[in-house]
Motif scaffolding. Structure first.
Motif: not given
Length: 289
Positions: A45, A49, A147, A151, A155, A220-221, A224-225, A227-228, A231
């Motif tokens: 994943y 991403v 997650l 976050i 953040k 948004e992407l 998420r990138y 955060e990935a 994680y």
């Protein structure tokens, strides 16, 4: 035989310790397999991403996300320090904290200050001891990284970078290589460079249709990138923790066995010396009579 009784007490104490370390070794071995499975499951994943974010960033050159723009005027750097909540895992935390300290000193020599997010009790305690500014933290994560617990603390740094307050954000964690080897990593998280976001699927270009528009999708992407990546770093650190704990507890169990063997040898020698002394006294008494 006061000396013999004391040695027997030491042997009993080390045997009890060996039982504990053996049990911890077996528990760590069980958790290690599950942690490695979670880590390996998260890798595809994270790579996908990364690939998608790279293609989108190159496909839309007219828009630059704040994460891809360097804040040259900022004099503060952010650190996300990932460590364990518990100890007894060898030099795992020591190695990553030593690397983090070296990076902090390097930035201080350039006249930059640092703000940190601590993920894990050991890192939080270390940053507080050295007087670093901890803006947020996440502890007691358990055996499974969640997650939603990561976050919020992360953040804080992402928003500060987007506002132009930070010059860079670094991710410090321990990368899992194999059961016997884990290495500390200091990775630049922000700004995202072209090297970090290379295209993963050849040199051909991509043409995307955005809904509702390119800015919303890329904003948004890229969040998420990031955060990935955090994680995945936490999952890697947890797999490294269980592997290092299993190896450390096995080493402790083996060392306890060696100590017990040495103590038993000393005890036997002491007992034999006491018996020989008593026999000598009996023989000397009989001869005197």
């Amino acid at each position: 035989m006061a000396a013999g009784k004391e040695i027997r007490g030491k042997i009993k104490s080390v045997e009890n310790t060996r039982k504990i370390t053996k049990a911890m070794e077996m528990v760590a071995a069980s958790k290690m397999r599950k942690a490695q499975e979670r880590m390996r499951a998260a890798r595809p994943y994270a790579e996908r991403v990364r690939s998608l974010a790279a293609n989108l960033s190159h496909a839309t050159p007219e828009y630059k996300h704040p994460f891809m723009v360097a804040n040259a005027d900022a004099k503060v750097a952010g650190f996300i320090v990932v460590t364990t909540d518990k100890g007894l895992c060898g030099g795992l935390n020591t190695n990553v904290l030593r690397a983090t300290t070296a990076k902090l000193k390097e930035l201080e020599s350039r006249g930059q200050k640092a703000e940190a997010v601590a993920i894990g009790n050991k890192g939080l305690g270390f940053l507080n001891r050295i007087g670093a500014k901890v803006v947020s933290h996440a502890t007691h994560l358990g055996d499974r990284p969640l997650l939603e617990k990561l976050i919020g603390p992360v953040k804080v740094l992402l928003d500060a970078y987007a506002a132009g307050q930070l010059s860079a954000v670094y991710l410090c964690y321990t990368r899992f290589i194999n059961t016997m080897r884990q290495e500390p990593v200091i990775q630049q998280l922000l700004p995202l460079s072209d090297e970090q976001m290379q295209k993963q699927e050849g040199k051909h270009g991509w043409d995307y249709i955005y809904e509702p528009d390119a800015k919303v999708v890329i904003d948004e992407l890229l969040v998420r990138y990031i955060e990935a990546l955090v994680y995945q770093a936490t999952a890697e650190n947890m797999a490294s923790e269980q592997s290092a704990r299993m190896v450390a507890m096995k080493s402790a169990t083996d060392n306890a066995g060696n100590v017990i063997g040495e103590l038993k040898l000393v005890y036997n020698k002491t007992r034999q010396a006491a018996i020989t002394k008593e026999l000598s006294e009996i023989v000397a008494g009989a001869a005197a009579v």
